[in-house]
Write a protein that holds these residues in place. Sequence first.
Motif, PDB file in Angstrom:
ATOM      1  N   ALA A  85     -99.228  48.168 -39.385  1.00  0.00           N
ATOM      2  CA  ALA A  85     -99.650  48.839 -40.362  1.00  0.00           C
ATOM      3  C   ALA A  85     -99.621  50.337 -40.028  1.00  0.00           C
ATOM      4  O   ALA A  85    -100.030  51.520 -40.687  1.00  0.00           O
ATOM      5  CB  ALA A  85    -101.307  48.925 -40.674  1.00  0.00           C
ATOM      6  N   GLN A  86     -99.609  50.939 -38.655  1.00  0.00           N
ATOM      7  CA  GLN A  86     -99.772  52.131 -37.950  1.00  0.00           C
ATOM      8  C   GLN A  86     -98.358  52.698 -37.860  1.00  0.00           C
ATOM      9  O   GLN A  86     -98.387  54.008 -37.567  1.00  0.00           O
ATOM     10  CB  GLN A  86    -100.392  52.127 -36.819  1.00  0.00           C
ATOM     11  CG  GLN A  86    -101.978  51.912 -36.969  1.00  0.00           C
ATOM     12  CD  GLN A  86    -102.545  52.887 -37.576  1.00  0.00           C
ATOM     13  OE1 GLN A  86    -102.597  54.202 -37.578  1.00  0.00           O
ATOM     14  NE2 GLN A  86    -103.571  52.446 -38.761  1.00  0.00           N
ATOM     15  N   LEU A  87     -97.370  51.975 -38.065  1.00  0.00           N
ATOM     16  CA  LEU A  87     -95.721  52.311 -37.739  1.00  0.00           C
ATOM     17  C   LEU A  87     -95.417  53.186 -39.052  1.00  0.00           C
ATOM     18  O   LEU A  87     -95.779  52.527 -40.303  1.00  0.00           O
ATOM     19  CB  LEU A  87     -94.858  51.319 -37.618  1.00  0.00           C
ATOM     20  CG  LEU A  87     -95.326  50.631 -36.180  1.00  0.00           C
ATOM     21  CD1 LEU A  87     -94.402  49.336 -36.105  1.00  0.00           C
ATOM     22  CD2 LEU A  87     -94.925  51.389 -35.015  1.00  0.00           C
ATOM     23  N   ALA A  88     -94.790  54.237 -38.906  1.00  0.00           N
ATOM     24  CA  ALA A  88     -94.131  54.864 -40.118  1.00  0.00           C
ATOM     25  C   ALA A  88     -92.960  54.009 -40.628  1.00  0.00           C
ATOM     26  O   ALA A  88     -92.374  53.332 -40.111  1.00  0.00           O
ATOM     27  CB  ALA A  88     -93.685  56.392 -39.559  1.00  0.00           C
ATOM     28  N   VAL A  89     -92.919  54.246 -42.084  1.00  0.00           N
ATOM     29  CA  VAL A  89     -92.064  53.698 -42.861  1.00  0.00           C
ATOM     30  C   VAL A  89     -90.834  54.880 -42.970  1.00  0.00           C
ATOM     31  O   VAL A  89     -91.112  55.936 -43.296  1.00  0.00           O
ATOM     32  CB  VAL A  89     -92.270  53.178 -44.165  1.00  0.00           C
ATOM     33  CG1 VAL A  89     -91.256  52.531 -45.001  1.00  0.00           C
ATOM     34  CG2 VAL A  89     -93.398  52.024 -44.023  1.00  0.00           C
ATOM     35  N   GLY A  90     -89.474  54.399 -42.639  1.00  0.00           N
ATOM     36  CA  GLY A  90     -88.364  55.391 -42.858  1.00  0.00           C
ATOM     37  C   GLY A  90     -87.798  55.365 -44.349  1.00  0.00           C
ATOM     38  O   GLY A  90     -88.106  54.189 -44.957  1.00  0.00           O
ATOM     39  N   TYR A  91     -87.292  56.553 -44.695  1.00  0.00           N
ATOM     40  CA  TYR A  91     -86.726  56.563 -46.120  1.00  0.00           C
ATOM     41  C   TYR A  91     -85.383  57.252 -45.924  1.00  0.00           C
ATOM     42  O   TYR A  91     -85.106  57.820 -44.973  1.00  0.00           O
ATOM     43  CB  TYR A  91     -87.681  57.235 -46.957  1.00  0.00           C
ATOM     44  CG  TYR A  91     -89.119  56.735 -47.180  1.00  0.00           C
ATOM     45  CD1 TYR A  91     -89.272  55.885 -48.284  1.00  0.00           C
ATOM     46  CD2 TYR A  91     -90.106  56.879 -46.111  1.00  0.00           C
ATOM     47  CE1 TYR A  91     -90.355  55.264 -48.430  1.00  0.00           C
ATOM     48  CE2 TYR A  91     -91.391  56.575 -46.413  1.00  0.00           C
ATOM     49  CZ  TYR A  91     -91.560  55.370 -47.817  1.00  0.00           C
ATOM     50  OH  TYR A  91     -92.639  54.726 -47.826  1.00  0.00           O
ATOM     51  N   ARG A  92     -84.580  56.647 -46.960  1.00  0.00           N
ATOM     52  CA  ARG A  92     -83.527  57.364 -47.325  1.00  0.00           C
ATOM     53  C   ARG A  92     -83.239  57.475 -48.821  1.00  0.00           C
ATOM     54  O   ARG A  92     -84.244  57.190 -49.575  1.00  0.00           O
ATOM     55  CB  ARG A  92     -82.219  56.484 -46.601  1.00  0.00           C
ATOM     56  CG  ARG A  92     -82.378  54.953 -46.922  1.00  0.00           C
ATOM     57  CD  ARG A  92     -81.224  54.375 -46.368  1.00  0.00           C
ATOM     58  NE  ARG A  92     -81.553  52.894 -46.456  1.00  0.00           N
ATOM     59  CZ  ARG A  92     -80.855  51.750 -46.108  1.00  0.00           C
ATOM     60  NH1 ARG A  92     -80.230  52.211 -44.986  1.00  0.00           N
ATOM     61  NH2 ARG A  92     -81.140  50.753 -46.430  1.00  0.00           N
ATOM     62  N   GLU A  93     -81.875  58.050 -49.035  1.00  0.00           N
ATOM     63  CA  GLU A  93     -82.065  58.512 -50.660  1.00  0.00           C
ATOM     64  C   GLU A  93     -82.280  57.466 -51.368  1.00  0.00           C
ATOM     65  O   GLU A  93     -82.460  57.401 -52.382  1.00  0.00           O
ATOM     66  CB  GLU A  93     -80.667  59.046 -50.783  1.00  0.00           C
ATOM     67  CG  GLU A  93     -80.473  60.537 -50.270  1.00  0.00           C
ATOM     68  CD  GLU A  93     -79.444  61.277 -50.788  1.00  0.00           C
ATOM     69  OE1 GLU A  93     -78.812  61.012 -51.815  1.00  0.00           O
ATOM     70  OE2 GLU A  93     -79.039  62.379 -49.921  1.00  0.00           O
ATOM     71  N   THR A  94     -82.051  56.032 -50.956  1.00  0.00           N
ATOM     72  CA  THR A  94     -81.931  54.738 -51.904  1.00  0.00           C
ATOM     73  C   THR A  94     -83.228  54.195 -51.835  1.00  0.00           C
ATOM     74  O   THR A  94     -83.598  53.188 -52.296  1.00  0.00           O
ATOM     75  CB  THR A  94     -80.726  53.793 -51.293  1.00  0.00           C
ATOM     76  OG1 THR A  94     -81.054  53.398 -49.684  1.00  0.00           O
ATOM     77  CG2 THR A  94     -79.369  54.268 -51.544  1.00  0.00           C
TER      78      THR A  94
END
Length: 163
Positions: A34-43
């Motif tokens: 729950a403390q780990l960042a979620v990565g994002y991309r354009e999709t």
Amino acid sequence: FATRRSSDLRLKLSHSSPACVEEAGEENREWDRAQLAVGYRETGAWGTPLDHAWLPDGPSWKLRGCGGMLSTVDDLHAWVRALRDGTLMSAETPAAYFDAMGVRPNARGVRAMGPAGGNGIFSAAYLWHVEEDRILIGLANDARFPVEDMVGKIAGRLIQLGS
């Protein structure tokens, strides 16, 4: 340095204890997801690093070979402070070691160190102006905003503003 030990153990033996680095590593099995960042991309959402395939004992050899790891801003700051304060190296440490770490005079003639890296989703960079005792750390979790392209520009703007 080359060793048959895991990189997490190397961090604990060589960096963590004297530098107070607590979270950095690549195979810490006690991470609170729950403390780990979620990565994002354009999709959309890419997930956390642990949501993707790893080898049984940690991440891919590519990540291990390039020295990649999961870390926090606090731990990166603690590591640079430990370099600055002589916790990791004594004042008598040869200048050649700093040279090997990439500490070089910048355009203003101030010795600076600025490693950066990422996986195409997450990116990290820090810039340490040694004589001025300025440390700027950037972490990003969105592929559209690679922080390694931003840290130098932010540092330049802060210097212009006189901070």
